[in-house]
Enzyme design. Structure first.
Site, PDB file in Angstrom:
ATOM      1  CG  ASP A 261      -0.402   0.167   2.651  1.00  0.00           C
ATOM      2  OD1 ASP A 261       0.664   0.855   2.593  1.00  0.00           O
ATOM      3  OD2 ASP A 261      -0.776  -0.612   3.539  1.00  0.00           O
ATOM      4  CG  ASN A 262       0.483   6.129  -0.674  1.00  0.00           C
ATOM      5  OD1 ASN A 262       1.413   6.440  -1.168  1.00  0.00           O
ATOM      6  ND2 ASN A 262      -0.257   7.272  -0.199  1.00  0.00           N
TER       7      ASN A 262
END
Length: 199
Positions: free
Chosen positions: A46-47
């Site tokens: 994820d980011n």
């Protein structure tokens, strides 16, 4: 010579595992590296997560790695707020309830969780902030539900401050710095991932 190419990346924080996105986010195409056409990420970080991300032009790899019958180990370094007790450690190791897709309650499979010293080789980042009580964990698991580790530590009463994937099976991040890419040879790639049926 192989028709496909294989890369390992140390994905920085604040970058998604995609080349294009409708959102205003850091993208793989922003890296200082010229990937060949049709390169895609295998799986996702994820980011906010960092570390080992695999990329390839070979569309079969995602199925071989994540949908095969043989589960593959993935290792993460995880910084959490506050001191983790032995009881909490045992809970994380043996299975902890999390909420997964479809609003379903799910108990995680047993996995390896150890309290470790902060790795000396790992550069600090802003998420480490002030010197408040915290714990570094090494978590090795074979399943990968959406945001699984973040949900596990949250259920256990801790906030995940930093998450770094350091290996998938025997394919390791090594000395790659954040944002660096290394191309690896096909046989090496599959051998380190312990995937035998790739040809």
């Amino acid at each position: 010579m192989s028709e496909h190419r294989y890369f390992i990346l140390n994905k920085p924080a604040n970058m998604v595992s995609q080349f294009v996105s409708p959102d205003n986010v850091g993208l793989l195409k922003d890296l200082d590296y010229k990937f060949p056409e049709h390169t895609h990420a295998i799986g996702r970080l994820d980011n906010h997560s960092e570390g080992l991300l695999l990329l390839t032009t070979n569309k079969k790899v995602t199925n071989l790695l994540f949908q095969g019958e043989e589960p593959h180990k993935r290792a993460y370094l995880v910084l959490v707020g506050h001191v983790v007790s032995q009881e909490t450690l045992h809970l994380l190791q043996t299975g902890i309830p999390i909420r997964i897709k479809g609003n379903v309650d799910y108990v995680t499979s047993p996995c390896e969780v150890d309290i470790i010293e902060r790795p000396e080789w790992l550069p600090k980042n802003p998420s480490e902030g002030r010197q408040v009580p915290h714990t570094w964990l090494k978590i090795v698991l074979t399943e990968g539900k959406y945001h699984q580790i973040r949900k596990m530590v949250r259920t256990a009463g801790h906030h995940c401050k930093r998450l770094v994937r350091v290996s998938i099976e025997d394919l390791e991040l090594g000395d790659l710095k954040a944002g660096e890419v290394r191309e690896v040879e096909e046989h090496f790639f599959f051998d380190k991932l312990k995937i035998r049926n790739w040809k």
